[in-house]
Design a protein around this motif. Structure first.
Motif, short mmCIF file in Angstrom:
data_model
loop_
_atom_site.label_atom_id
_atom_site.label_comp_id
_atom_site.label_asym_id
_atom_site.label_seq_id
_atom_site.Cartn_x
_atom_site.Cartn_y
_atom_site.Cartn_z
N LEU B 9 36.47 -81.66 -3.41
CA LEU B 9 35.40 -80.69 -3.65
C LEU B 9 35.34 -79.66 -2.51
O LEU B 9 35.20 -78.46 -2.74
CB LEU B 9 34.06 -81.42 -3.78
CG LEU B 9 32.82 -80.56 -4.04
CD1 LEU B 9 32.94 -79.80 -5.35
CD2 LEU B 9 31.56 -81.41 -4.06
N VAL B 144 26.53 -73.04 -5.94
CA VAL B 144 25.36 -73.44 -5.14
C VAL B 144 24.21 -73.82 -6.08
O VAL B 144 23.54 -74.85 -5.89
CB VAL B 144 24.93 -72.28 -4.19
CG1 VAL B 144 23.63 -72.62 -3.49
CG2 VAL B 144 26.02 -71.98 -3.20
N SER B 147 24.88 -77.23 -7.76
CA SER B 147 24.68 -78.38 -6.86
C SER B 147 23.20 -78.55 -6.54
O SER B 147 22.73 -79.66 -6.31
CB SER B 147 25.54 -78.26 -5.61
OG SER B 147 24.92 -77.49 -4.65
N SER B 148 22.42 -77.44 -6.53
CA SER B 148 20.98 -77.56 -6.30
C SER B 148 20.30 -78.26 -7.47
O SER B 148 19.35 -79.03 -7.28
CB SER B 148 20.33 -76.18 -6.15
OG SER B 148 20.91 -75.50 -5.07
N LYS B 151 20.44 -82.02 -7.18
CA LYS B 151 19.52 -82.58 -6.18
C LYS B 151 18.09 -82.55 -6.68
O LYS B 151 17.26 -83.27 -6.23
CB LYS B 151 19.64 -81.79 -4.87
CG LYS B 151 21.04 -81.83 -4.26
CD LYS B 151 21.29 -83.10 -3.52
CE LYS B 151 22.75 -83.13 -3.03
NZ LYS B 151 23.10 -84.38 -2.38
#
Lengths: 165, 151
Positions: B9, B144, B147-148, B151
């Motif tokens: 990654l 970004v 991936s946010s 989370k």
């Protein structure tokens, strides 16, 4: 040495080259224009300075993204929502977009120079000022004001050393 | 995530980023009125290789991990659009990038003299490099955002 320490060292190194490069680019440029033209020696100094600045920028981007990835993988995302970080990213975006606007003649030299210089110093100061207690809009307002003041100051310096626009 | 996938990654992100930086530099150099093509040629080569590297590592991550472990988490989370819109767009836009970069790379290596003498050709090669940079930057931000959403 941990990855974090390595990336922080690289990030600081990139910042040093970038801030130093932006500063000396402006100093050499003003000095070179003093007699109204840029001679080959002055041109070579400027070229080297811009090259150092670009190397600094590349190191800064790669190490910055490295820190970002490490933060994500280790669950330390909270600092990415910090107004200081977001303001730094805005100044960094200005550093990247500024040459595009300048090269496509959408931005005049006097303001492009000022944006470059203030953005490099701004990102450096905001990055180093760990306990800065200000909102994103406060930091950006000061940044915009600083760009205006720097543009005005650079024009005064040019007048003082009798450089034509 | 295994360490192999984690490094995979990281390689995907960094290679993509190197490609974006390389084409930003190509764009900036070609926008100048007088520019030697030595650096744009090298940068286009590096950028194209990087995009292919990022493509392969990204594809491996997608097949081995994303589809099984990340996609279901996003779809059942608060921001399912991060997959249905952003990942889907990212995948398809990214299919274009290596081929656009090959076009710039071949133009610079095979049509060097013509680019030097023909301003119109130089201008459009610069625009294509600019498009690669903009698409690359959008894809990076999309990564970004995805991936946010996890989370």
């Amino acid at each position: 040495m941990s990855w974090f320490t390595f990336l922080i060292i690289a990030h600081v190194f990139g910042t040093i080259l970038g801030v130093g490069g932006a500063t000396f680019a402006e100093i050499f440029y003003l000095k070179a224009l003093r007699d109204g033209e840029i001679d080959p020696t002055e041109n070579s100094f400027l070229k080297i300075t811009y090259r150092v600045l670009r190397i600094g920028l590349v190191i800064l981007i790669l190490s910055g993204v490295g820190i970002f990835i490490l933060g994500r993988l280790t669950g330390h995302e909270s600092s990415f929502y910090d107004p200081r970080f977001l303001a730094k990213m805005t100044m960094f975006a200005a550093i990247v977009i500024n040459p595009i606007l300048f090269q496509t003649k959408l931005l005049k030299s006097w303001i492009a120079t000022s944006i470059s210089l203030v953005s490099w110093y701004g990102a450096f100061i905001v990055g180093m000022w760990r306990n800065l207690d200000a909102s994103y809009f406060e930091i950006i307002s000061v940044y915009i004001l600083a760009v205006m003041i720097a543009a005005f100051a650079l024009e005064i310096i040019k007048k003082m050393i009798k450089i034509e626009k | 995530m295994t360490s192999v996938l984690a490094y995979n990654l990281i390689a995907h992100i960094l290679l993509g980023l190197i490609g974006v930086i390389a084409f930003y530099a190509v764009w900036m150099i070609l926008l100048k009125e007088k520019s030697a093509l030595k650096w744009p040629k090298i940068l286009a080569f590096v950028g194209t290789l990087s995009f292919f590297g990022s493509w392969i590592t990204g594809g491996y991550y997608y097949v081995k991990f994303y589809g099984k472990a990340v996609k279901p988490v996003i779809l059942s989370g608060k921001y399912p659009w991060a997959h249905t819109i952003i990942t889907e767009s990212k995948e398809h836009i990214f299919l274009l990038l290596p081929f656009l970069s090959i076009a710039v790379f071949l133009a610079l290596w095979l049509l060097e003299d013509k680019i030097q003498s023909n301003n119109e050709l130089k201008k459009w090669t610069a625009y294509l490099s600019g498009l690669i940079f903009v698409l690359g930057a959008i894809i990076a931000f999309a990564g970004v955002a995805i991936s946010s959403a996890v989370k």
